[in-house]
Design an enzyme around this catalytic site. Structure first.
Site, short mmCIF file in Angstrom:
data_model
loop_
_atom_site.label_atom_id
_atom_site.label_comp_id
_atom_site.label_asym_id
_atom_site.label_seq_id
_atom_site.Cartn_x
_atom_site.Cartn_y
_atom_site.Cartn_z
CG HIS A 284 13.34 19.47 19.19
ND1 HIS A 284 13.76 18.20 19.51
CD2 HIS A 284 12.97 19.40 17.87
CE1 HIS A 284 13.64 17.41 18.46
NE2 HIS A 284 13.16 18.12 17.45
CD GLU A 285 11.99 22.15 15.09
OE1 GLU A 285 12.71 22.12 14.08
OE2 GLU A 285 11.22 21.21 15.41
CG HIS A 288 16.87 19.51 14.44
ND1 HIS A 288 17.29 18.21 14.45
CD2 HIS A 288 15.56 19.50 14.81
CE1 HIS A 288 16.29 17.42 14.81
NE2 HIS A 288 15.22 18.19 15.04
CD GLU A 362 13.41 15.02 15.07
OE1 GLU A 362 12.88 15.60 16.04
OE2 GLU A 362 13.73 15.61 14.02
CG ASP A 366 13.73 15.21 21.82
OD1 ASP A 366 13.27 16.28 21.38
OD2 ASP A 366 13.15 14.11 21.66
#
EC number: 3.4.24.84
Length: 424
Positions: A284-285, A288, A362, A366
């Site tokens: 997930h990070e 970004h 976000e 995801d």
């Protein structure tokens, strides 16, 4: 007829306090609901829900008191002319120390020292109660009173070391900037932000926490393999001892260009026994990063900063504005403070817009993790983080839309399930 700038600012501050208190009351009502949202029934245990509910309500009650005291003090400081009185008083201290009271940099530093001392004193009871009552009551606080005081001393010393040269530079730029003041101010703050982003993880963060390399093993291999598959230039992989202060968990990444680092809280490793869940959080990070969210956010912040400095240059010479707040002179720092108060309406709108963008990011991060095949691990990881951090299970839609930079768990799980079904 002079425009009542100060009265208008105080009036808007009170209006915003009333509006945000209304949202807080809506959220408080949602927190008191005795049942889980349908999406979380069977996902979150009743025991964790009850603990989360108690923790959230404690924080909500505390928030009501803190916000009331804050608006009371802030309004009084502006309305009763305490700000100009305190500025003059700090200037009067300089001759006693053998310093030139006409030197604006020295006068400003004296003022900031007084403001910092006042802020520490007035905020200390709230910090102590939040840390040693609320956080301790719900099993999160791991700090001793000595560690709390030591961190406060370290923070103050850092302010004493870093603050004066930065303040002096800003005053000098404003005094000499001329017609290109906005550009010079923005350029200085841009360079300063890059410098701070570089030195903070290397020099400042280690003053408060211990960072150690993640030990060799399956978890490290999986994270490095994931990073390599995405061409993420991972240079170092750390574990931070967050458990020395709190049981809350997290993970983050930082660094420029080809020098990226990932940091895992030791509490995250302790709470997620399944290593694949931790890798899903990292996916997930990394989403970004891959989707350039950090870059877009940084650019947006720089644009907003430039606009703010541009606005400041338009009002900094307004004698009526300064007089409305009780000042006969036009100090640089006071001008910046007054300007920040006059653009409060715009700041709230911008903050709301940034939250909307952040929530969209976000969802995208995801979705990125789901596309990599981590849906079955990301879902329980998010649930585990929600449970272990005792985050609010029931949220008011208006409150979350206005305040939250991350979507509520219910919305994230619904989106992940929808994407997973499409993938199948």
């Amino acid at each position: 007829m002079a425009i009542p700038y100060m009265e208008t600012v105080v009036g808007f501050m009170i209006v915003m306090y009333i509006f945000e208190s209304y949202l807080d009351l809506r959220q408080h009502t949602a927190l008191k609901l005795p049942t889980l949202p349908k999406t979380l029934v069977g996902v979150i245990s009743q025991e964790k829900f009850e603990k989360s509910r108690a923790y959230s309500l404690d924080k909500s009650y505390f928030h009501f008191v803190h916000e009331f005291v804050t608006i009371l003090m802030d309004s009084a400081i502006l309305f009763f002319g305490i700000l100009p009185w305190f500025w003059k008083m700090c200037g009067g201290v300089l001759p006693m120390l053998g310093l030139d009271p006409e030197n604006e940099i020295l006068h400003t530093l004296s003022f900031l020292a007084g403001v910092t001392a006042w802020s520490q004193i007035t905020d200390l009871p709230f910090s102590l109660y939040s840390t040693f009552v609320i956080e301790s009551r719900h099993g999160f606080n791991k700090q001793t009173i000595w560690m709390f005081i030591r961190d406060m001393i370290k923070g103050t010393l850092l302010s004493v070391i870093l603050g004066p040269p930065i303040v002096a530079a800003i005053i000098y730029i404003v005094q000499k900037g001329g017609p290109y003041l906005a550009i010079y101010l923005w350029a200085f703050m841009f360079i300063l932000s890059l410098v701070m982003m570089t030195i903070y993880p290397v020099l400042i963060a280690p003053l408060f926490n211990k960072f150690t390399p993640l030990p060799d093993g399956d978890l490290r291999e999986k994270i490095e393999k994931l990073a390599s598959s995405l061409k993420f230039p991972l240079k170092k992989l750390f574990v931070v001892d967050g458990s020395t202060r709190s049981s809350h968990s997290n993970a983050y990444m930082y660094g420029f260009f080809k020098n990226k680092r990932i940091v895992l809280y030791d509490t995250l490793i302790q709470q997620c026994k399944n290593e694949d869940e931790i890798v899903a959080v990292i996916a997930h990070e990394l989403g970004h990063w891959k989707l350039n969210h950090t870059t877009y956010s940084f650019i947006a912040v720089q644009i907003l900063a430039f606009c703010q400095f541009g606005g400041y240059t338009l009002v900094r010479n307004s004698t009526d504005l300064f007089r409305s707040f009780g000042f006969d002179t036009q100090p640089v720092l006071i001008g910046l403070i007054i300007f920040q108060h006059t653009v409060i309406p715009l700041q709230h709108l911008v903050s709301f817009g940034l939250n909307l963008v952040s929530r969209a990011f976000e969802f995208q991060a995801d979705a990125f993790a789901v596309k990599l095949g981590y849906a079955k691990d990301l879902r329980p990881a998010l649930v585990k983080l929600q449970e272990e951090n005792l985050s609010a299970m029931n949220t008011d839609p208006l409150y979350s839309a206005y305040h939250y930079s991350h979507p509520p768990l219910v919305e994230r799980l619904r989106a992940i399930d929808g994407l997973d079904k499409k993938t199948d």
